[in-house]
Design an enzyme around this catalytic site. Structure first.
Site, PDB file in Angstrom:
ATOM      1  N   HIS A   1      -7.340  -3.402   9.715  1.00  8.08           N
ATOM      2  CA  HIS A   1      -8.528  -4.160   9.312  1.00  8.08           C
ATOM      3  C   HIS A   1      -9.434  -4.388  10.535  1.00  8.08           C
ATOM      4  CE1 HIS A   1      -6.036  -6.229   5.828  1.00  8.08           C
ATOM      5  NE2 HIS A   1      -6.210  -4.930   5.633  1.00  8.08           N
TER       6      HIS A   1
ATOM      7  N   GLU B   1       0.826  -1.217   0.000  1.00  7.17           N
ATOM      8  CA  GLU B   1       0.000   0.000   0.000  1.00  7.17           C
ATOM      9  C   GLU B   1       0.863   1.272   0.000  1.00  7.17           C
ATOM     10  OE1 GLU B   1      -2.926  -0.453  -0.694  1.00  7.17           O
ATOM     11  OE2 GLU B   1      -3.652  -2.299   0.224  1.00  7.17           O
TER      12      GLU B   1
HETATM   13  P1  13P Z   1       1.103  -5.477   3.084  1.00 11.33           P
HETATM   14  O1  13P Z   1       1.524  -6.720   3.843  1.00 11.33           O
HETATM   15  O2  13P Z   1       1.696  -5.433   1.714  1.00 11.33           O
HETATM   16  O3  13P Z   1       1.354  -4.227   3.897  1.00 11.33           O
HETATM   17  O4  13P Z   1      -0.473  -5.579   2.833  1.00 11.33           O
HETATM   18  C1  13P Z   1      -1.374  -5.713   3.892  1.00 11.33           C
HETATM   19  C2  13P Z   1      -2.668  -5.036   3.638  1.00 11.33           C
HETATM   20  O5  13P Z   1      -3.401  -4.762   4.564  1.00 11.33           O
HETATM   21  C3  13P Z   1      -3.050  -4.705   2.246  1.00 11.33           C
HETATM   22  O6  13P Z   1      -4.135  -3.844   2.205  1.00 11.33           O
HETATM   23 ZN    ZN Z   2      -5.377  -3.912   4.019  1.00 12.23          ZN
END
Ligand code: 13P
Ligand code: ZN
Length: 279
Positions: A138, A113
């Site tokens: 999340h 990201e």
């Molecule tokens: P990364 O492990 O690349 O940071 O991705 C995790 C994520 O939440 C993607 O939206």
């Molecule tokens: Zn994510």
């Protein structure tokens, strides 16, 4: 490395993990470093590392240094092995490339990201030089609501605000919503950065949340406040689809003077029904 910045950055990762917001490698964190923070670790930085494409252009951040989590790395592991999971990157003179000058010692690259983080940080720097932290997580209740509330920033903001009096005080600009999109690219970064021009919270439908702040406590606290309110709303909706009592538009207006906030009237509409999520 043993700096306050490293400790503060790590604390967010550990606290977010303990909240249950970072399953596997879920979530990422970035920080635009101050000159004195770069100076403090200067001797540890490898300035001759290879240059890589960012996948976005952020000229407003040219030559700046950032602390970022690695792609595929677990927040749980940041406190256990910082140098394996986190990087310091430096951008080139036109803000299109980066080099890893510290960390990710066992290989890897910055978060997928990165375009979103950097595009947000660029917009935020223009808005307020002191806004340095961007955090993506999340959190389950916030994500759950994106399946049942209209993906409309006025309704989302209003329903979340109503769950806790503190909300409009903590994020008076409200919440922006990004409909489901492919993560990890420039396009979703552009949509999110557009929200960050005026707001500190962007929810990605069926995925997670982006927040920003001046420091790590403020940024983590904002994620926590939105998610706590979302949790209350999930509890309320588990009992009923209607509210018997709530905070009224006039109640919100009454918060403005004592708390020195200004609330956009677009969030304070008169509702046509007591059903949750209806305008
Ligand atoms: P990364 O492990 O690349 O940071 O991705 C995790 C994520 O939440 C993607 O939206
Ligand atoms: Zn994510």
């Amino acid at each position: 490395m043993d700096t306050k910045l490293k400790r503060d950055f790590t604390k967010v990762c550990t606290d977010g993990w303990l909240q249950g917001w970072h399953e596997r490698n879920g979530g990422n964190l970035s920080y635009r470093m101050k000159k004195e923070e770069v100076e403090e670790v200067k001797d540890l930085l490898k300035e001759d590392a290879a240059w890589k494409e960012i996948g976005a252009s952020v000229p407003g951040l040219a030559n700046e240094y950032f602390m970022v989590t690695g792609s595929g790395k677990y927040f749980r592991n940041v406190e256990l092995d910082f140098e394996d999971n986190v990087a310091i990157i430096r951008l080139n003179e036109d803000g299109t490339k980066y080099q890893i000058v510290y960390g990710l010692v066992n290989g890897g690259r910055p978060t997928s990201e990165l375009p979103s983080h950097l595009m947000n940080l660029e917009v935020l720097k223009k808005r307020d030089e002191g806004l340095r932290v961007v955090y993506h997580a999340h959190p389950a209740n916030t994500v759950a609501l994106t399946f049942v509330l209209p993906l409309n920033e006025e309704i989302f903001t209003r329903e979340i605000w109503e769950m806790e009096t503190e909300c409009p005080v903590v994020f008076p600009q409200g919440i922006g919503i990004v409909p489901w999109m492919v993560p990890g690219g420039r396009e979703i970064g552009e949509k999110t950065a557009k929200i960050m021009e005026t707001k500190n919270v962007a929810i990605w439908a069926h995925h997670g949340m982006f927040v920003c702040g001046h420091d790590f406590d403020e940024t983590f606290g904002l994620m926590h406040t939105v998610e706590k309110s979302a949790e209350i709303l999930v509890k309320v909706m588990s009992m009923t689809d209607r509210k018997r009592n709530t905070i009224t538009p006039q109640d919100f207006r009454d918060l403005q003077e004592p708390f020195h906030i200004e609330l956009d009237e677009k969030f304070l509409y008169e509702k046509s029904s007591d059903r949750i999520g209806e305008k």
